[in-house]
Design a protein around this motif. Structure first.
Motif, PDB file in Angstrom:
ATOM      1  N   LEU A 116       0.827  -1.209   0.000  1.00  0.00           N
ATOM      2  CA  LEU A 116       0.000   0.000   0.000  1.00  0.00           C
ATOM      3  C   LEU A 116       0.861   1.257   0.000  1.00  0.00           C
ATOM      4  O   LEU A 116       1.894   1.313   0.662  1.00  0.00           O
ATOM      5  CB  LEU A 116      -0.880   0.024   1.250  1.00  0.00           C
ATOM      6  CG  LEU A 116      -1.839  -1.142   1.419  1.00  0.00           C
ATOM      7  CD1 LEU A 116      -2.440  -1.114   2.810  1.00  0.00           C
ATOM      8  CD2 LEU A 116      -2.909  -1.076   0.354  1.00  0.00           C
ATOM      9  N   ASN A 117       0.385   2.258  -0.718  1.00  0.00           N
ATOM     10  CA  ASN A 117       0.993   3.583  -0.609  1.00  0.00           C
ATOM     11  C   ASN A 117      -0.077   4.649  -0.418  1.00  0.00           C
ATOM     12  O   ASN A 117       0.237   5.796  -0.167  1.00  0.00           O
ATOM     13  CB  ASN A 117       1.885   3.897  -1.814  1.00  0.00           C
ATOM     14  CG  ASN A 117       1.126   3.848  -3.126  1.00  0.00           C
ATOM     15  OD1 ASN A 117      -0.098   3.861  -3.152  1.00  0.00           O
ATOM     16  ND2 ASN A 117       1.857   3.778  -4.216  1.00  0.00           N
ATOM     17  N   ALA A 118      -1.343   4.247  -0.524  1.00  0.00           N
ATOM     18  CA  ALA A 118      -2.449   5.185  -0.340  1.00  0.00           C
ATOM     19  C   ALA A 118      -3.537   4.518   0.485  1.00  0.00           C
ATOM     20  O   ALA A 118      -4.028   3.448   0.127  1.00  0.00           O
ATOM     21  CB  ALA A 118      -3.005   5.623  -1.689  1.00  0.00           C
ATOM     22  N   ILE A 119      -3.872   5.146   1.596  1.00  0.00           N
ATOM     23  CA  ILE A 119      -4.956   4.671   2.446  1.00  0.00           C
ATOM     24  C   ILE A 119      -5.782   5.870   2.885  1.00  0.00           C
ATOM     25  O   ILE A 119      -5.294   6.994   2.916  1.00  0.00           O
ATOM     26  CB  ILE A 119      -4.429   3.903   3.689  1.00  0.00           C
ATOM     27  CG1 ILE A 119      -3.441   4.771   4.490  1.00  0.00           C
ATOM     28  CG2 ILE A 119      -3.802   2.582   3.288  1.00  0.00           C
ATOM     29  CD1 ILE A 119      -2.939   4.137   5.781  1.00  0.00           C
ATOM     30  N   ASN A 120      -7.028   5.602   3.203  1.00  0.00           N
ATOM     31  CA  ASN A 120      -7.904   6.626   3.764  1.00  0.00           C
ATOM     32  C   ASN A 120      -7.948   6.401   5.266  1.00  0.00           C
ATOM     33  O   ASN A 120      -8.207   5.285   5.718  1.00  0.00           O
ATOM     34  CB  ASN A 120      -9.308   6.512   3.172  1.00  0.00           C
ATOM     35  CG  ASN A 120      -9.293   6.757   1.686  1.00  0.00           C
ATOM     36  OD1 ASN A 120      -8.981   7.845   1.235  1.00  0.00           O
ATOM     37  ND2 ASN A 120      -9.586   5.725   0.906  1.00  0.00           N
ATOM     38  N   VAL A 121      -7.690   7.459   6.024  1.00  0.00           N
ATOM     39  CA  VAL A 121      -7.568   7.337   7.476  1.00  0.00           C
ATOM     40  C   VAL A 121      -8.394   8.412   8.161  1.00  0.00           C
ATOM     41  O   VAL A 121      -8.376   9.571   7.766  1.00  0.00           O
ATOM     42  CB  VAL A 121      -6.087   7.499   7.923  1.00  0.00           C
ATOM     43  CG1 VAL A 121      -5.965   7.465   9.428  1.00  0.00           C
ATOM     44  CG2 VAL A 121      -5.205   6.452   7.286  1.00  0.00           C
ATOM     45  N   SER A 122      -9.108   7.988   9.213  1.00  0.00           N
ATOM     46  CA  SER A 122      -9.739   8.923  10.145  1.00  0.00           C
ATOM     47  C   SER A 122      -9.149   8.615  11.509  1.00  0.00           C
ATOM     48  O   SER A 122      -9.221   7.470  11.969  1.00  0.00           O
ATOM     49  CB  SER A 122     -11.255   8.731  10.182  1.00  0.00           C
ATOM     50  OG  SER A 122     -11.825   9.057   8.942  1.00  0.00           O
ATOM     51  N   LEU A 123      -8.547   9.629  12.134  1.00  0.00           N
ATOM     52  CA  LEU A 123      -7.907   9.439  13.438  1.00  0.00           C
ATOM     53  C   LEU A 123      -8.839   9.863  14.558  1.00  0.00           C
ATOM     54  O   LEU A 123      -9.559  10.862  14.442  1.00  0.00           O
ATOM     55  CB  LEU A 123      -6.629  10.283  13.537  1.00  0.00           C
ATOM     56  CG  LEU A 123      -5.436   9.830  12.720  1.00  0.00           C
ATOM     57  CD1 LEU A 123      -4.304  10.847  12.853  1.00  0.00           C
ATOM     58  CD2 LEU A 123      -4.962   8.463  13.143  1.00  0.00           C
ATOM     59  N   TYR A 124      -8.804   9.099  15.648  1.00  0.00           N
ATOM     60  CA  TYR A 124      -9.573   9.394  16.854  1.00  0.00           C
ATOM     61  C   TYR A 124      -8.689   9.127  18.058  1.00  0.00           C
ATOM     62  O   TYR A 124      -8.579   7.980  18.494  1.00  0.00           O
ATOM     63  CB  TYR A 124     -10.817   8.494  16.941  1.00  0.00           C
ATOM     64  CG  TYR A 124     -11.664   8.525  15.696  1.00  0.00           C
ATOM     65  CD1 TYR A 124     -12.578   9.550  15.498  1.00  0.00           C
ATOM     66  CD2 TYR A 124     -11.543   7.551  14.718  1.00  0.00           C
ATOM     67  CE1 TYR A 124     -13.357   9.588  14.356  1.00  0.00           C
ATOM     68  CE2 TYR A 124     -12.313   7.586  13.576  1.00  0.00           C
ATOM     69  CZ  TYR A 124     -13.223   8.608  13.402  1.00  0.00           C
ATOM     70  OH  TYR A 124     -13.995   8.656  12.276  1.00  0.00           O
ATOM     71  N   LYS A 125      -8.015  10.142  18.553  1.00  0.00           N
ATOM     72  CA  LYS A 125      -7.107  10.009  19.693  1.00  0.00           C
ATOM     73  C   LYS A 125      -6.157   8.839  19.487  1.00  0.00           C
ATOM     74  O   LYS A 125      -5.257   8.929  18.682  1.00  0.00           O
ATOM     75  CB  LYS A 125      -7.865   9.922  21.009  1.00  0.00           C
ATOM     76  CG  LYS A 125      -8.615  11.189  21.347  1.00  0.00           C
ATOM     77  CD  LYS A 125      -9.212  11.133  22.713  1.00  0.00           C
ATOM     78  CE  LYS A 125      -9.962  12.434  22.979  1.00  0.00           C
ATOM     79  NZ  LYS A 125     -10.530  12.482  24.287  1.00  0.00           N
ATOM     80  N   ASN A 126      -6.363   7.723  20.191  1.00  0.00           N
ATOM     81  CA  ASN A 126      -5.479   6.559  20.052  1.00  0.00           C
ATOM     82  C   ASN A 126      -6.087   5.472  19.166  1.00  0.00           C
ATOM     83  O   ASN A 126      -5.737   4.296  19.287  1.00  0.00           O
ATOM     84  CB  ASN A 126      -5.140   5.970  21.427  1.00  0.00           C
ATOM     85  CG  ASN A 126      -4.216   6.870  22.193  1.00  0.00           C
ATOM     86  OD1 ASN A 126      -3.397   7.583  21.607  1.00  0.00           O
ATOM     87  ND2 ASN A 126      -4.326   6.864  23.503  1.00  0.00           N
TER      88      ASN A 126
END
Length: 169
Positions: A116-126
């Motif tokens: 992988l070189n492209a991912i969709n990410v949503s961060l929530y603290k830890n």
């Protein structure tokens, strides 16, 4: 006296305007810091995912295991539209057992998919919610969703759903 008052007034106005200008300049710095932090976390997640994938395809159980949260509440689900199969494992013991059995039954390493070189990410603290597509040379198109947790400064997989679509005819 009037000139002195005007000078003080204009100096105060100029200082006030300059002070306001500095305040508005802080937002891009804050945004830049947040963007840099996000990109750093995204890169670390990407590294974990790629290392877990390589370990699984190379049948390296210990490295694969090190990329997972080992908790009774994690899940791993495969939905394979290409062969109409489905599997779900809940909890570390079941997931670990499933993978160990699979490695025992299929001991030969498989070709590692393009990392992988492209991912969709949503961060929530830890925590993070991640999704991406990957082309697997043996299974075709896969869409994956991963739930990630940051434990002791390291991103680990806490949930996985893989949907396999196979190859286009």
């Amino acid at each position: 006296m009037k000139n002195k008052t005007l000078i003080i007034f204009f100096t105060t106005v100029i200082l006030f305007i300059a002070g306001c200008k500095e305040t508005t300049d802080e937002k891009p710095i804050l945004q830049t810091n947040e963007t840099n932090k996000f990109e750093k976390e995204k890169k670390a997640i990407l590294t974990t995912l790629n290392e877990e994938t390589k370990a699984a395809f190379q049948r390296d159980y210990d490295t694969w295991k090190s990329k997972w949260v080992q908790d009774p509440n994690i899940t791993k689900t495969y939905i394979n539209f290409a062969d109409s199969s489905f599997s779900e494992s809940v909890g570390w013991e079941e997931i670990s057992g499933f993978v160990q059995n699979y490695f025992d039954e299929h001991p030969e390493p498989e070709p590692i998919p393009k990392l992988l070189n492209a991912i969709n990410v949503s961060l929530y603290k830890n925590g993070a919610w991640v999704f991406y597509e990957q082309q697997d040379s043996l299974r075709g198109l896969k869409r994956e969703t991963r739930l990630m947790e940051k434990i002791d400064g390291e991103w680990k997989i806490a949930g996985m759903q893989t949907t396999i679509y196979g190859f286009k005819n």
